[in-house]
Design an enzyme around this catalytic site. Structure first.
Site, mmCIF file in Angstrom:
data_model
loop_
_atom_site.group_PDB
_atom_site.id
_atom_site.type_symbol
_atom_site.label_atom_id
_atom_site.label_comp_id
_atom_site.label_asym_id
_atom_site.label_seq_id
_atom_site.Cartn_x
_atom_site.Cartn_y
_atom_site.Cartn_z
ATOM 1 C CB SER A 33 -0.883 -0.027 1.247
ATOM 2 O OG SER A 33 -1.240 1.281 1.633
ATOM 3 C CE1 TYR A 51 -4.700 -2.348 4.442
ATOM 4 C CE2 TYR A 51 -3.608 -0.218 4.453
ATOM 5 C CZ TYR A 51 -4.202 -1.254 3.763
ATOM 6 O OH TYR A 51 -4.286 -1.206 2.391
ATOM 7 C CE LYS A 110 -2.225 -4.253 2.411
ATOM 8 N NZ LYS A 110 -2.310 -5.340 1.417
#
Ligand SMILES: NC(=O)c1ccc[n+]([C@@H]2O[C@H](COP(=O)([O-])OP(=O)(O)OC[C@H]3O[C@@H](n4cnc5c(N)ncnc54)[C@H](OP(=O)(O)O)[C@@H]3O)[C@@H](O)[C@H]2O)c1
Lengths: 249, 245
Positions: free
Chosen positions: A128, A141, A145
């Site tokens: 990401s 998150y 990533k």
């Protein structure tokens, strides 16, 4: 070309699968959404499985290896859990790490163990843009990533010896259900990239090279700025995302 | 006068995970000398600790089991602490091997110890840290940018770096968040990881030097910080200028 795409029932994964089929390739599609898989249509080799089930990953990897070998593997499946760190239940954050980080590493290990990625092929991880921008309001998150991007970077040299390219994709905001669920409310929609455009760019990059790839000129410029001034990038993300997430709760 | 950070840790309520060996052991020894109020966590039983382990509270807990957060909350209550000034997450493991030699259980174990444990413990102790305006310190590694010999280990340390950057922003002004990246250090880790550094071992920091440099960095509060020979030399120079040894 034979491709494996995880998280293929919706969003970017679905667009990637469609791009593979359009280019005349054959597709193995993994997702936990059985109905979504069924909707992919005739001729797709589908496998319904939940990547959060860590104990099942070795068996799943063997199953997938048996459906190969692959010229392209895209570890795309991912989830998010947004909100202030201490307010997001820890079980949800554990699932984010399990699905986004543990699962792609374990599936990669199983596929490589069984030589299921062909020489000349590509192994792609979807990370990401938050790897560069950071993402206050989604700390686990961004951990997952960031971690998967570092994993990919670590594999680049050893896999080059087997003639397998390793590409890390760092998409900015995409116009998918993920953004609908997790982006703060506001007029951000028109700035999001269409998933089929991102998918085409990713397939093209994966056919040529290793390294990190940011689809889209706008996100690419943001990534460059964020690498020059990470502190500023984090502060901006805090203002445009974290504060709004807080206000929306 | 010795280390200028002496008063920084005196009377402070500090939890250190991974305190039974290596860098963590060196850290609790130094924190004990500096008058910190310590809770040391390690995996081995107390009977397996080195004979000269400091006289501090030690608890054997497996941080990879996932329930360490609530257990620490109980231990904190039993100590009568109403807040927590500092937690240093040092417990860590790694394997030096190609990814094809890993399986799901070993990968999940490394993720659980190095990455999930510090995240879940920090989540459980956030109220205690907030009450004391405390700080949390994560321990990464020079490998956090990628290491072909240790892909899974590097990934977990990279994940921590990404996590710490986001949380530091979220908690700004409330709870300090720091990540330190020690360079190669002489500890049991390399043998445990199946890694033979060979002649490079001669260049490794001692655990004592690494711990002392890390304490300085913790006292200064900046993030991220690399702990290599540069940091140790800077620390020694400052001590000399300050009139210490
Ligand atoms: N040494 C280096 O070159 C180096 C470089 C960069 C970063 N680091 C990091 O520094 C930290 C300390 O490493 P070290 O070199 O001091 O290694 P070490 O001597 O092997 O110490 C590791 C510590 O972690 C504890 N631990 C491991 N798994 C645990 C678990 N599941 N539950 C509770 N405790 C657990 C160990 O407990 P027991 O011994 O009781 O099992 C031990 O106290 C690690 O995070 C490592 O990644 C080390």
């Amino acid at each position: 070309m034979r491709a494996l795409v995880t998280g293929a029932a919706a969003g970017l994964g679905r667009a990637l699968g469609e791009a593979v089929l359009e280019s005349g390739g054959s597709l193995v599609a993994l997702d936990r959404d059985e109905a979504g898989l069924a909707a992919l249509g005739y001729g797709v080799n589908v496998l319904a499985a939940d990547l959060a089930d860590t104990a099942a990953l070795d068996g799943l990897g063997d199953d997938l290896a048996g459906r190969g070998p692959y010229d392209l593997v895209v570890m795309n499946a991912g989830i998010n859990a947004t909100g202030p760190f201490e307010a997001v239940p820890i079980a949800k954050q554990g699932a984010v790490i399990a699905i986004n980080l543990t699962a792609p590493m374990a599936l990669t290990a199983a596929l490589l163990r069984r030589d299921a990625i062909s020489p000349g092929g590509a192994l792609v991880f979807v990370s990401s843009l938050s790897r560069f921008l950071s993402y206050p309001g989604a700390a686990s998150y961004v951990a997952s990533k960031h971690g998967i991007a570092v994993f990919a970077k670590s594999l680049r040299r050893p896999l080059a010896k087997q003639r397998i390219r390793v590409l890390t994709v760092l998409p900015g905001a995409l116009d998918t259900g993920h953004a609908e669920r997790h982006a703060p409310p506001g007029p951000g929609r028109k700035r999001r990239m269409a998933p089929d455009a991102a998918a085409k760019a990713i397939l093209a990059a994966a056919s040529r090279r290793s390294g990190e790839f940011v689809p889209g000129a706008g996100p690419r410029a943001l990534a460059a700025l964020a690498r020059l001034a990470p502190g500023v990038a984090t502060a901006v993300m805090r203002r445009v995302i974290f504060k709004k997430l807080n206000a929306a709760d | 006068m010795t280390a200028p950070n002496r008063d920084k840790f005196s009377q402070k309520r500090v939890i250190v995970t991974g305190a039974s060996s290596g860098i963590g052991l060196a850290l609790v020894r130094q924190l004990d000398t500096q008058g910190a109020d310590l809770m040391a966590i390690g995996r081995r039983a107390a009977s397996e600790l080195p004979p000269d382990f400091p006289q501090i509270g030690y608890q054997s807990l497996d941080v990879s089991a996932g329930d360490t957060g609530p257990q620490l909350v109980e231990l904190i209550a039993a100590r009568g602490w109403d807040g927590l000034d500092l937690i240093i997450h040092i417990a860590g493991i790694g394997h030096c091997r190609p990814v094809a030699d890993e399986d799901a259980a070993s990968i999940a174990g490394t993720v659980a110890t190095n990455c999930l444990a510090p995240i879940t413990i920090t989540h459980a102790l956030a109220p205690h840290l907030a009450r004391a305006s405390g700080a949390v310190v994560f321990v990464g590694s020079a490998a956090h940018k990628g290491a072909s010999g240790f892909p899974v280990y590097a990934a977990t340390k990279g994940a921590l770096a990404g996590f710490a950057r986001a949380l530091r922003s979220e908690w700004r002004g409330r709870i300090g968040v720091q990540i330190l990246h020690p360079g190669p250090t002489q500890t049991a880790m390399h043998d445990r990881a199946g890694h033979d550094p060979g002649r490079l071992r001669a260049l490794f920091l001692s655990a004592d030097d690494a711990a002392a440099a890390m304490l300085r960095q913790i006292a200064a509060g900046r993030s991220p910080q690399k702990t290599g020979h540069g940091a140790v030399l800077r620390m020694r120079a400052v001590r000399m200028l300050a009139g210490g040894r």
